[in-house]
Design a protein around this motif. Structure first.
Motif, PDB file in Angstrom:
ATOM      1  N   PRO A  71     -17.112 -37.231   5.361  1.00  9.60           N
ATOM      2  CA  PRO A  71     -18.565 -37.007   5.318  1.00  9.60           C
ATOM      3  C   PRO A  71     -19.294 -38.010   6.209  1.00  9.60           C
ATOM      4  CG  PRO A  71     -17.824 -38.118   3.330  1.00  9.60           C
ATOM      5  CD  PRO A  71     -16.586 -37.756   4.095  1.00  9.60           C
ATOM      6  N   ARG A  72     -20.465 -37.631   6.658  1.00 10.28           N
ATOM      7  CA  ARG A  72     -21.201 -38.483   7.588  1.00 10.28           C
ATOM      8  C   ARG A  72     -21.787 -39.713   6.914  1.00 10.28           C
ATOM      9  NH1 ARG A  72     -21.733 -36.450  12.475  1.00 10.28           N
ATOM     10  NH2 ARG A  72     -21.126 -34.283  12.781  1.00 10.28           N
ATOM     11  N   ARG A  73     -22.206 -39.559   5.689  1.00 12.32           N
ATOM     12  CA  ARG A  73     -22.813 -40.698   5.004  1.00 12.32           C
ATOM     13  C   ARG A  73     -22.200 -40.800   3.613  1.00 12.32           C
ATOM     14  NH1 ARG A  73     -26.920 -38.133   7.722  1.00 12.32           N
ATOM     15  NH2 ARG A  73     -28.063 -39.390   9.252  1.00 12.32           N
ATOM     16  N   SER A  74     -21.352 -41.779   3.416  1.00 11.21           N
ATOM     17  CA  SER A  74     -20.745 -41.978   2.110  1.00 11.21           C
ATOM     18  C   SER A  74     -20.088 -43.351   2.082  1.00 11.21           C
ATOM     19  CB  SER A  74     -19.715 -40.877   1.806  1.00 11.21           C
ATOM     20  OG  SER A  74     -18.684 -40.926   2.756  1.00 11.21           O
ATOM     21  N   ASP A  75     -19.696 -43.762   0.912  1.00 10.76           N
ATOM     22  CA  ASP A  75     -19.024 -45.033   0.746  1.00 10.76           C
ATOM     23  C   ASP A  75     -17.572 -44.906   1.217  1.00 10.76           C
ATOM     24  OD1 ASP A  75     -19.041 -47.810  -0.616  1.00 10.76           O
ATOM     25  OD2 ASP A  75     -17.286 -46.814  -1.488  1.00 10.76           O
ATOM     26  N   ASP A  76     -17.144 -45.835   2.092  1.00 12.95           N
ATOM     27  CA  ASP A  76     -15.795 -45.761   2.651  1.00 12.95           C
ATOM     28  C   ASP A  76     -14.732 -45.778   1.561  1.00 12.95           C
ATOM     29  OD1 ASP A  76     -17.026 -45.724   5.070  1.00 12.95           O
ATOM     30  OD2 ASP A  76     -16.174 -47.604   5.825  1.00 12.95           O
ATOM     31  N   ALA A  77     -14.928 -46.596   0.538  1.00 11.41           N
ATOM     32  CA  ALA A  77     -13.927 -46.699  -0.530  1.00 11.41           C
ATOM     33  C   ALA A  77     -13.769 -45.371  -1.257  1.00 11.41           C
ATOM     34  CB  ALA A  77     -14.315 -47.801  -1.508  1.00 11.41           C
ATOM     35  N   ASP A  78     -14.880 -44.667  -1.476  1.00 10.50           N
ATOM     36  CA  ASP A  78     -14.812 -43.366  -2.144  1.00 10.50           C
ATOM     37  C   ASP A  78     -14.077 -42.345  -1.286  1.00 10.50           C
ATOM     38  OD1 ASP A  78     -16.196 -44.375  -4.293  1.00 10.50           O
ATOM     39  OD2 ASP A  78     -18.150 -43.664  -3.591  1.00 10.50           O
ATOM     40  N   VAL A  79     -14.314 -42.395   0.039  1.00  9.29           N
ATOM     41  CA  VAL A  79     -13.646 -41.460   0.944  1.00  9.29           C
ATOM     42  C   VAL A  79     -12.144 -41.715   0.940  1.00  9.29           C
ATOM     43  CG1 VAL A  79     -13.411 -40.726   3.342  1.00  9.29           C
ATOM     44  CG2 VAL A  79     -15.682 -41.189   2.406  1.00  9.29           C
ATOM     45  N   VAL A  80     -11.746 -42.967   0.972  1.00  7.39           N
ATOM     46  CA  VAL A  80     -10.321 -43.303   0.971  1.00  7.39           C
ATOM     47  C   VAL A  80      -9.652 -42.815  -0.312  1.00  7.39           C
ATOM     48  CG1 VAL A  80      -8.674 -45.217   0.891  1.00  7.39           C
ATOM     49  CG2 VAL A  80     -10.547 -45.251   2.549  1.00  7.39           C
ATOM     50  N   LYS A  81     -10.304 -43.026  -1.447  1.00  7.60           N
ATOM     51  CA  LYS A  81      -9.733 -42.574  -2.718  1.00  7.60           C
ATOM     52  C   LYS A  81      -9.575 -41.058  -2.736  1.00  7.60           C
ATOM     53  CE  LYS A  81     -11.465 -46.390  -5.584  1.00  7.60           C
ATOM     54  NZ  LYS A  81     -12.381 -46.773  -6.690  1.00  7.60           N
ATOM     55  N   ASP A  82     -10.569 -40.357  -2.221  1.00  8.91           N
ATOM     56  CA  ASP A  82     -10.490 -38.895  -2.197  1.00  8.91           C
ATOM     57  C   ASP A  82      -9.395 -38.430  -1.252  1.00  8.91           C
ATOM     58  OD1 ASP A  82     -11.940 -36.428  -3.211  1.00  8.91           O
ATOM     59  OD2 ASP A  82     -11.962 -36.043  -1.059  1.00  8.91           O
ATOM     60  N   PHE A  83      -9.232 -39.132  -0.133  1.00 10.89           N
ATOM     61  CA  PHE A  83      -8.171 -38.798   0.827  1.00 10.89           C
ATOM     62  C   PHE A  83      -6.799 -38.983   0.186  1.00 10.89           C
ATOM     63  CE2 PHE A  83      -5.499 -40.079   4.554  1.00 10.89           C
ATOM     64  CZ  PHE A  83      -5.529 -38.858   5.212  1.00 10.89           C
ATOM     65  N   GLU A  84      -6.635 -40.046  -0.568  1.00  6.81           N
ATOM     66  CA  GLU A  84      -5.354 -40.286  -1.247  1.00  6.81           C
ATOM     67  C   GLU A  84      -5.094 -39.223  -2.309  1.00  6.81           C
ATOM     68  OE1 GLU A  84      -6.061 -44.285  -2.540  1.00  6.81           O
ATOM     69  OE2 GLU A  84      -4.894 -45.153  -0.873  1.00  6.81           O
ATOM     70  N   ARG A  85      -6.153 -38.797  -3.003  1.00  9.45           N
ATOM     71  CA  ARG A  85      -5.980 -37.721  -3.991  1.00  9.45           C
ATOM     72  C   ARG A  85      -5.520 -36.439  -3.320  1.00  9.45           C
ATOM     73  NH1 ARG A  85     -10.630 -40.053  -6.518  1.00  9.45           N
ATOM     74  NH2 ARG A  85     -12.000 -38.679  -5.333  1.00  9.45           N
ATOM     75  N   LEU A  86      -6.090 -36.141  -2.158  1.00  5.99           N
ATOM     76  CA  LEU A  86      -5.698 -34.920  -1.444  1.00  5.99           C
ATOM     77  C   LEU A  86      -4.233 -34.978  -1.034  1.00  5.99           C
ATOM     78  CD1 LEU A  86      -6.532 -32.223  -0.084  1.00  5.99           C
ATOM     79  CD2 LEU A  86      -6.989 -33.556   1.987  1.00  5.99           C
ATOM     80  N   LEU A  87      -3.784 -36.121  -0.523  1.00  9.96           N
ATOM     81  CA  LEU A  87      -2.396 -36.235  -0.070  1.00  9.96           C
ATOM     82  C   LEU A  87      -1.413 -36.095  -1.222  1.00  9.96           C
ATOM     83  CD1 LEU A  87      -2.612 -39.110   2.581  1.00  9.96           C
ATOM     84  CD2 LEU A  87      -2.615 -36.644   2.942  1.00  9.96           C
ATOM     85  N   ALA A  88      -1.858 -36.387  -2.438  1.00  4.81           N
ATOM     86  CA  ALA A  88      -0.967 -36.283  -3.599  1.00  4.81           C
ATOM     87  C   ALA A  88      -0.928 -34.877  -4.180  1.00  4.81           C
ATOM     88  CB  ALA A  88      -1.410 -37.277  -4.675  1.00  4.81           C
ATOM     89  N   ARG A  89      -1.801 -33.993  -3.697  1.00  3.19           N
ATOM     90  CA  ARG A  89      -1.901 -32.653  -4.272  1.00  3.19           C
ATOM     91  C   ARG A  89      -1.041 -31.658  -3.490  1.00  3.19           C
ATOM     92  NH1 ARG A  89      -6.811 -32.011  -7.569  1.00  3.19           N
ATOM     93  NH2 ARG A  89      -6.345 -29.796  -7.485  1.00  3.19           N
ATOM     94  N   GLN A  90      -0.663 -30.580  -4.184  1.00  4.88           N
ATOM     95  CA  GLN A  90       0.048 -29.472  -3.559  1.00  4.88           C
ATOM     96  C   GLN A  90      -0.759 -28.178  -3.639  1.00  4.88           C
ATOM     97  OE1 GLN A  90       3.021 -29.649  -1.778  1.00  4.88           O
ATOM     98  NE2 GLN A  90       2.491 -31.815  -1.992  1.00  4.88           N
ATOM     99  N   GLY A  91      -1.991 -28.297  -4.073  1.00  2.00           N
ATOM    100  CA  GLY A  91      -2.874 -27.137  -4.176  1.00  2.00           C
ATOM    101  C   GLY A  91      -4.247 -27.586  -4.630  1.00  2.00           C
ATOM    102  N   GLY A  92      -5.225 -26.674  -4.545  1.00  5.80           N
ATOM    103  CA  GLY A  92      -6.557 -26.968  -5.045  1.00  5.80           C
ATOM    104  C   GLY A  92      -7.424 -27.708  -4.050  1.00  5.80           C
ATOM    105  N   ARG A  93      -8.451 -28.378  -4.582  1.00  5.74           N
ATOM    106  CA  ARG A  93      -9.458 -28.990  -3.737  1.00  5.74           C
ATOM    107  C   ARG A  93      -9.887 -30.337  -4.296  1.00  5.74           C
ATOM    108  NH1 ARG A  93     -14.391 -29.782  -1.576  1.00  5.74           N
ATOM    109  NH2 ARG A  93     -14.958 -28.630   0.322  1.00  5.74           N
ATOM    110  N   THR A  94     -10.226 -31.261  -3.423  1.00  5.68           N
ATOM    111  CA  THR A  94     -10.879 -32.502  -3.810  1.00  5.68           C
ATOM    112  C   THR A  94     -12.312 -32.427  -3.307  1.00  5.68           C
ATOM    113  OG1 THR A  94     -10.266 -33.675  -1.784  1.00  5.68           O
ATOM    114  CG2 THR A  94      -8.684 -33.738  -3.626  1.00  5.68           C
ATOM    115  N   GLU A  95     -13.043 -33.521  -3.412  1.00  3.66           N
ATOM    116  CA  GLU A  95     -14.458 -33.478  -3.003  1.00  3.66           C
ATOM    117  C   GLU A  95     -14.607 -33.201  -1.516  1.00  3.66           C
ATOM    118  OE1 GLU A  95     -18.529 -36.220  -3.228  1.00  3.66           O
ATOM    119  OE2 GLU A  95     -16.634 -36.979  -4.038  1.00  3.66           O
ATOM    120  N   HIS A  96     -13.723 -33.783  -0.695  1.00  3.24           N
ATOM    121  CA  HIS A  96     -13.875 -33.659   0.755  1.00  3.24           C
ATOM    122  C   HIS A  96     -12.706 -32.950   1.437  1.00  3.24           C
ATOM    123  CE1 HIS A  96     -17.238 -36.330   0.245  1.00  3.24           C
ATOM    124  NE2 HIS A  96     -16.471 -37.315  -0.170  1.00  3.24           N
ATOM    125  N   GLY A  97     -11.787 -32.391   0.670  1.00  2.29           N
ATOM    126  CA  GLY A  97     -10.645 -31.740   1.294  1.00  2.29           C
ATOM    127  C   GLY A  97     -10.052 -30.657   0.420  1.00  2.29           C
TER     128      GLY A  97
END
Length: 743
Positions: free
Chosen positions: A180-206
């Motif tokens: 996202p263009r404007r967000s907290d970097d730490a929140d983006v990193v956490k969401d990115f890690e959640r996405l990499l751990a998933r095999q389906g579905g959606r996170t906030e940004h992925g």
């Protein structure tokens, strides 16, 4: 000395996490000596970096490095200065040739490549060809879109980071992430890690794609986003969905100012043949076309190239993604804008066949939404004709068409009243004397003031219930308000509870009638049948609530036609706050019935709380104002016209004495002296014998009745308005209740 571009802090973290999860190692960075002109790429600190002066050698060096471990490839984004003249429409991107030539040296080779976003987003054939060649050797595992990923580039520039693994027999799932263009970097990193751990579905940004699209399709983020796909499917809820190209022909003129000057077509607005040129900036965000100004161009344009009433004009230049989200700047051309023609960078949509006003209005409104721009594709600076041609747009069904027509009529009426008010105000100093002006303002303004007062009352729930709700509910509500205002606490409290029960009773009777018509039997009917046959006390508050709760959750009612009244009725107790209010009122009703009455000292507070709960339920039942209760008084069938001439009374408001009205109906199966529900499409639904209308034998007032008890020798009906009873000893009535499952 060349400037150096580096990954932003956030992008560097995401790249590192990506390699850690997908390759379990830190990569070697390989970049060209020249990146985006005179800009070199600087590898993250601590990472091994290789700089290759020649882009032609990047593919070979990539294979050498991949043989030793994972690779982070940053090829030049430059294009060949002298593209191939044999393919003039095709840009010569060096990175496309590099990627097409990259070969994984082993089955576990992992490579990530940093590219301009359009390389993976665009449907253009040269990018599709590049992705196809890549897909022959590599599986795409992760795609990350990131604005401002590189320092020294404008922060709005979006890049794409693509993680590739050597092609395997089984294709892995594809994970897509958008920073996202404007967000907290730490929140983006956490969401990115959640996405990499998933095999389906959606996170906030992925999200995860279990079935990745083919390389010929541009993979822009919104294209396969589950949220966007769901909203696209939801468009059908308006009635239907068509591609814009199925409804309009597309025109993009070449009337630039330079071309008009070159061909001596510019002229003065005083010229009888002058045609106003509509520029992109003339098309407002609010759907209007700005009036001519001193900067407006006027030209001589052939009639066949001019705009026509009903055309839609769209700015071809899409608002940059850095501004708040808007859709296409779209406006409809009307007679007041003509004669006019579109300048360059304005797209003209001309209806293939005439569209209704609601159709045009809904399409124009939709095109101005961010969703339209999202569905059209990646937010490029210039939209393509092909993109617009495929864009899905909603079409209104009959009910929505009627609602839009009514809203338009209301808007026009308000505008006429506004003009009338302006005329009265402006006339203050036009009369011969102040006394005459005073009289004119007072007399002429009286009707306007009364209209405003009447319109303001519609925002008052009590007024809406008393004037627009079906008679049984409106009558009960009026009595409740009267009891409260009179200060008789005991009578007021009882009236509140009576009104709540009769509200649920009335709506439950609608449910029973409508479900029976569709041959659906609810389980709650069993308890009602047992109480009717008991002969002592009929169904009550809890039974009606059970009917409504079952209707709200019944799977049998999930596929009803869009305009069916049960769709609205099912929402009455579907919300937690409404069910909580219903339970509180039910408990109060039980306490009253079992002599657990409220202490007189606590009664005023109990009235306030109970009335608030009742108000909430009535607020949730506002749909009743659109579901008219009719008594059919006469029906005459015209066999030649195949229509019935129907006389009826619409029982709306708190009094049963209402005028008789007439209408036509395309069926001859209507019953005289029976009650019907009219839905928003105008269809009539028989309510007999669940609800019947009769003159009350006790108070001699016309009333609505429902079955309350059914001993063997009679059926006892009870009035919703005042609780009086009506004995029906006809065997046919008992037999009829048996046919509908109530005896």
């Amino acid at each position: 000395m060349a400037k150096t571009a580096q990954l932003s802090s956030l992008s560097e973290q995401l790249v590192g996490i990506g390699f850690e999860r997908l390759a379990q190692r830190t990569p070697t960075v390989l970049s060209s000596s020249v990146f985006a002109g005179e800009l070199a790429f600087g590898a993250p600190k601590g990472w091994k970096s290789v700089r290759e002066p020649s882009w032609e050698q990047l593919a070979t060096r990539s294979e050498e490095i991949l043989a030793e471990g994972p690779l982070f490839l940053v090829p030049t984004w430059e294009r060949e200065a002298t593209p191939d003249k044999r393919r003039p429409a095709r840009p010569s991107d060096y990175f496309a040739e590099v990627l097409a030539a990259c070969v994984p040296p082993s089955s576990d080779a992992v490579m990530a490549v940093l590219l301009p976003a359009q390389a993976w987003e665009s449907d253009q054939p040269w990018y599709a060809e590049m992705r196809t060649k890549v897909a022959e050797r590599w599986d795409t595992q992760l795609v990350v879109y990131s604005p401002g990923a590189l320092t020294q580039l404008h922060w709005s520039a979006t890049s794409v980071l693509v993680f590739l693994r050597a092609r395997a027999q089984t294709r892995p799932v594809l994970k897509v992430f958008q920073v996202p263009r404007r967000s907290d970097d730490a929140d983006v990193v956490k969401d990115f890690e959640r996405l990499l751990a998933r095999q389906g579905g959606r996170t906030e940004h992925g999200y995860v794609l279990r079935e990745p699209p083919g390389p010929h399709q541009g993979l822009y983020f919104d294209r396969f986003d589950p949220h966007v796909l769901q909203r696209r499917e939801d468009l059908a809820g308006f009635g239907a969905v068509n591609a814009l190209g199925d409804l309009f022909t597309f025109h993009r003129t070449a009337f630039s100012e330079a071309a008009l000057k070159r061909h001596n077509q510019l002229t003065s607005p005083k010229d009888p043949s002058a045609v106003r040129m509509v520029k992109p900036r003339d098309i407002g965000r609010d759907g209007t076309i700005a009036p001519p100004s001193e900067e407006t161009l006027w030209a001589s344009i052939p009639p066949e190239l001019q705009l026509a009433a009903g055309d839609l004009v769209i700015r071809r230049m899409v608002a940059p993604v850095t501004v708040p989200p808007y859709g296409f700047f779209t406006a409809e051309v009307t007679d007041e804008h003509l004669p006019a023609a579109a300048s360059d960078h304005v797209v003209v949509l001309r209806p293939i066949k005439p569209l209704s006003r609601p159709q045009t209005r809904l399409i124009t409104m939709f095109l101005r939404t961010p969703l339209a721009l999202t569905l059209a594709g990646p937010r490029l600076v210039i939209t393509s004709m092909e993109t617009l041609f495929k864009l899905p747009v909603p079409q209104p069904d009959e009910a929505l068409t009627k609602a839009l027509d009514e809203l338009t009529s209301a808007k026009q009426q308000f505008k006429r009243w506004e003009q009338e008010a302006d005329s009265v105000i402006e006339s203050v100093f036009l009369e011969r004397t102040a006394a005459l002006a005073r009289v004119r303002v007072i007399d002429s303004g009286r009707a306007l003031r009364l209209r405003v007062e009447a319109a303001s009352l519609l925002d008052d729930l009590g007024h809406s219930v008393r004037t627009r709700f079906p008679y049984p509910i409106a009558y009960r509500w009026r009595e409740t308000e009267a009891r409260i205002s009179a200060g008789d606490d005991h009578a007021a409290y009882a009236a509140i509870l009576d009104t709540a029960e009769e509200l649920l009773c009335y709506v439950a009777q609608l449910v029973l009638a409508l479900t029976h018509a569709r041959q659906i039997t609810l389980g709650a009917v069993t308890a009602i049948r047992d109480k009717l046959a008991g002969g002592r006390s009929g169904p009550g508050f809890g039974d009606w609530a059970n009917v409504l709760n079952e209707a709200a959750t019944s799977r049998q009612l999930n596929n009803l036609p869009e305009a069916h009244p049960l769709n609205d009725i099912r929402t009455l107790l579907a919300h937690q706050d409404a069910e909580k209010a219903r339970q509180a009122l039910s408990e109060r009703r039980n306490n009253q019935a079992h002599l657990r009455r409220v202490d007189p000292i606590d009664l005023p507070h109990a009235i306030d709380v109970a009335f608030a709960d009742l108000t909430l339920l009535v607020e949730r039942a506002r749909f009743l104002a659109d579901l008219a209760l009719l008594e059919i008084t006469n029906v005459r069938w015209d066999a030649f016209a195949r229509t019935a001439h129907v006389e009826y009374r619409e029982l709306a408001g708190d009094h049963p004495v209402v005028p008789t009205r007439t209408t036509t109906y395309p069926s001859n199966d209507l019953e005289t002296n029976s009650l019907y529900l009219r839905d928003t499409d105008g269809a009539l639904h028989l309510l007999r014998p669940f609800l019947i209308g009769r003159d009350c034998p006790t108070c001699r007032t016309w009333s609505t009745f429902h079955a309350d008890r059914a001993p063997k020798d009679a059926v006892i009906f009870k009035s919703l308005e005042h609780g009086h009873t009506l004995n029906d000893t006809s065997p046919d009535t008992h037999r009829l209740l048996g046919q509908i499952g109530l005896t």
